[in-house]
Design an enzyme around this catalytic site. Structure first.
Site, PDB file in Angstrom:
ATOM      1  N   SER A 142      47.680  47.041  36.077  1.00  0.00           N
ATOM      2  CA  SER A 142      48.441  45.968  35.087  1.00  0.00           C
ATOM      3  C   SER A 142      49.597  45.913  34.800  1.00  0.00           C
ATOM      4  O   SER A 142      50.215  46.589  35.982  1.00  0.00           O
ATOM      5  CB  SER A 142      48.060  47.598  33.473  1.00  0.00           C
ATOM      6  OG  SER A 142      48.352  47.262  32.731  1.00  0.00           O
ATOM      7  N   TYR A 155      49.019  55.375  29.587  1.00  0.00           N
ATOM      8  CA  TYR A 155      47.994  54.316  30.002  1.00  0.00           C
ATOM      9  C   TYR A 155      48.530  54.070  31.499  1.00  0.00           C
ATOM     10  O   TYR A 155      48.232  54.015  32.113  1.00  0.00           O
ATOM     11  CB  TYR A 155      48.412  53.739  29.625  1.00  0.00           C
ATOM     12  CG  TYR A 155      47.644  51.751  29.647  1.00  0.00           C
ATOM     13  CD1 TYR A 155      45.929  51.570  29.567  1.00  0.00           C
ATOM     14  CD2 TYR A 155      48.139  50.935  29.808  1.00  0.00           C
ATOM     15  CE1 TYR A 155      45.482  51.049  29.848  1.00  0.00           C
ATOM     16  CE2 TYR A 155      48.055  50.085  29.846  1.00  0.00           C
ATOM     17  CZ  TYR A 155      46.410  50.288  30.456  1.00  0.00           C
ATOM     18  OH  TYR A 155      45.915  48.448  30.740  1.00  0.00           O
TER      19      TYR A 155
HETATM   20  P1  NDP Z   1      38.059  44.953  26.712  1.00  0.00           P
HETATM   21  O1  NDP Z   1      37.778  46.292  25.801  1.00  0.00           O
HETATM   22  O2  NDP Z   1      37.629  43.717  26.200  1.00  0.00           O
HETATM   23  O3  NDP Z   1      36.983  45.315  28.279  1.00  0.00           O
HETATM   24  C1  NDP Z   1      37.589  46.937  28.908  1.00  0.00           C
HETATM   25  C2  NDP Z   1      35.772  46.847  29.122  1.00  0.00           C
HETATM   26  O4  NDP Z   1      35.146  48.660  29.655  1.00  0.00           O
HETATM   27  C3  NDP Z   1      34.609  46.277  28.615  1.00  0.00           C
HETATM   28  O5  NDP Z   1      33.717  45.614  28.912  1.00  0.00           O
HETATM   29  C4  NDP Z   1      34.043  48.373  27.839  1.00  0.00           C
HETATM   30  O6  NDP Z   1      32.483  48.095  27.673  1.00  0.00           O
HETATM   31  C5  NDP Z   1      33.947  48.858  29.520  1.00  0.00           C
HETATM   32  N1  NDP Z   1      34.367  50.099  29.503  1.00  0.00           N
HETATM   33  C6  NDP Z   1      34.786  51.247  28.526  1.00  0.00           C
HETATM   34  N2  NDP Z   1      34.781  52.416  28.597  1.00  0.00           N
HETATM   35  C7  NDP Z   1      33.776  52.206  30.030  1.00  0.00           C
HETATM   36  C8  NDP Z   1      33.146  53.148  30.349  1.00  0.00           C
HETATM   37  N3  NDP Z   1      33.382  54.709  30.385  1.00  0.00           N
HETATM   38  N4  NDP Z   1      31.995  52.765  31.126  1.00  0.00           N
HETATM   39  C9  NDP Z   1      31.559  51.691  31.871  1.00  0.00           C
HETATM   40  N5  NDP Z   1      32.557  50.477  31.165  1.00  0.00           N
HETATM   41  C10 NDP Z   1      33.581  51.128  29.680  1.00  0.00           C
HETATM   42  O7  NDP Z   1      39.033  45.190  27.536  1.00  0.00           O
HETATM   43  P2  NDP Z   1      40.055  44.353  28.520  1.00  0.00           P
HETATM   44  O8  NDP Z   1      39.238  43.005  29.284  1.00  0.00           O
HETATM   45  O9  NDP Z   1      41.014  43.654  28.698  1.00  0.00           O
HETATM   46  O10 NDP Z   1      40.048  45.460  30.080  1.00  0.00           O
HETATM   47  C11 NDP Z   1      39.987  45.228  30.905  1.00  0.00           C
HETATM   48  C12 NDP Z   1      40.222  45.856  32.045  1.00  0.00           C
HETATM   49  O11 NDP Z   1      41.570  45.213  32.270  1.00  0.00           O
HETATM   50  C13 NDP Z   1      40.812  46.668  32.049  1.00  0.00           C
HETATM   51  O12 NDP Z   1      41.588  48.204  32.915  1.00  0.00           O
HETATM   52  C14 NDP Z   1      42.420  47.399  31.489  1.00  0.00           C
HETATM   53  O13 NDP Z   1      43.526  48.709  31.503  1.00  0.00           O
HETATM   54  C15 NDP Z   1      43.130  45.913  31.782  1.00  0.00           C
HETATM   55  N6  NDP Z   1      44.369  45.443  31.713  1.00  0.00           N
HETATM   56  C16 NDP Z   1      43.801  44.521  29.989  1.00  0.00           C
HETATM   57  C17 NDP Z   1      44.886  44.217  30.066  1.00  0.00           C
HETATM   58  C18 NDP Z   1      44.733  43.414  28.697  1.00  0.00           C
HETATM   59  O14 NDP Z   1      46.619  42.486  28.013  1.00  0.00           O
HETATM   60  N7  NDP Z   1      43.811  42.940  27.729  1.00  0.00           N
HETATM   61  C19 NDP Z   1      46.404  44.142  30.063  1.00  0.00           C
HETATM   62  C20 NDP Z   1      46.374  44.945  31.706  1.00  0.00           C
HETATM   63  C21 NDP Z   1      45.286  45.288  31.845  1.00  0.00           C
HETATM   64  P3  NDP Z   1      32.230  48.635  26.779  1.00  0.00           P
HETATM   65  O15 NDP Z   1      32.512  49.644  26.107  1.00  0.00           O
HETATM   66  O16 NDP Z   1      30.552  48.190  26.830  1.00  0.00           O
HETATM   67  O17 NDP Z   1      31.494  50.178  28.166  1.00  0.00           O
END
Ligand code: NDP
Length: 246
Positions: A142, A155
């Site tokens: 990030s 975070y």
């Molecule tokens: P979302 O919340 O849309 O997606 C997060 C994903 O992580 C979901 O598919 C969720 O699936 C999965 N997840 C969460 N906990 C678990 C777990 N314990 N086991 C398996 N899967 C898990 O957010 P983003 O798409 O934005 O996030 C994706 C990545 O991008 C993250 O690492 C985030 O930190 C990073 N990021 C995002 C930014 C943003 O602005 N959106 C900025 C910088 C980085 P489910 O709940 O079905 O398990």
């Protein structure tokens, strides 16, 4: 032919946001996908959509905080497709809060998902990649892996850790033809901010996210890193909305 064609790609956090967009992008370029997350209904729908468009995908309900489940995920990829070319360690959570509020459960969740989940993913695929003498591990960090803000302390700590782990991985596995890429997004319109319960922070974050870019923008950069020739490693990319200052 795209360099992505026929590559076997595991994506964690594929049920929404960046993971889902990446799955769609890579499927359209001919990758064979292994999708992981906890919400089965979402994975199922995504698999169906990919297959309807002529792509290939399997999925496994996986909690990245379970070392055993991550090992089983890698085993599924091998059983279905016989190799593992790319792991996109994307699953993450971001329940921001100020330290003095002592949201210990949220601290633990971020450490478990954002750091341990990434490590378990690396551990699950490395033996295969070392044996293949090829592979690519993409870790989603990030802007918070570069910049620490008040309220994003834990975070940011996890995302700094992702960058440190990725750089160590790069050095350890360079001789085994295994590429390592850090993807550091800025504000992207996904479900990520839904987990923020600290109402002192939420309005400010919602303001930042007014300019958020689409998850497909990040998916394209991940595809770009994968489609480089094997001797070219894109080690790190920061992708912000043009309007994002911090
Ligand atoms: P979302 O919340 O849309 O997606 C997060 C994903 O992580 C979901 O598919 C969720 O699936 C999965 N997840 C969460 N906990 C678990 C777990 N314990 N086991 C398996 N899967 C898990 O957010 P983003 O798409 O934005 O996030 C994706 C990545 O991008 C993250 O690492 C985030 O930190 C990073 N990021 C995002 C930014 C943003 O602005 N959106 C900025 C910088 C980085 P489910 O709940 O079905 O398990």
């Amino acid at each position: 032919m795209s360099n992505i064609q026929e590559k076997v790609v595991i994506i964690t956090g594929a049920s929404s946001g960046i993971g889902e967009a990446t799955a769609r992008e890579l499927a359209s370029k001919g990758a064979k996908l292994v999708l992981a997350a906890r919400r089965e209904d979402r994975l199922n729908k995504l698999q169906e959509a990919i297959q309807t468009n002529g792509g290939q995908a399997v999925y496994k309900v996986t909690d990245v905080t379970s070392h055993e489940q991550m090992e089983e995920l890698a085993e599924l990829a091998l059983k279905e497709f016989g190799k593992i070319d790319v792991l996109v360690n994307n699953a993450g959570v971001m329940p921001h809060s100020f330290l003095y509020k002592k949201k210990v459960d949220d601290w633990n969740k971020m450490i478990d998902v954002n750091i341990k989940g990434v490590l378990y993913g690396i551990g699950a695929v490395l033996p295969t990649m070392r044996e293949q003498k090829s592979g690519h591990i993409i870790n989603v960090s990030s802007v918070a892996g570069h910049v620490v803000g008040a309220g994003s302390t834990v975070y940011a700590g996890t995302k700094h850790a992702v960058r440190a782990i990725s750089e160590g991985l790069r050095k350890e596995e360079a001789g085994n033809n295994i590429r390592s890429t850090i993807i550091s997004p800025g504000a992207v319109a996904t479900e990520l901010t839904n987990s923020i319960t600290d109402m002192d922070l939420k309005p400010g974050i919602d303001k930042i996210y007014e300019g958020a870019i689409d998850a497909s923008s990040i998916a394209r950069t991940i595809a770009f890193a994968i489609e480089q020739p094997a001797d070219v490693a894109i080690n790190e990319m920061i992708i912000r909305p043009t309007s994002q200052e911090r």
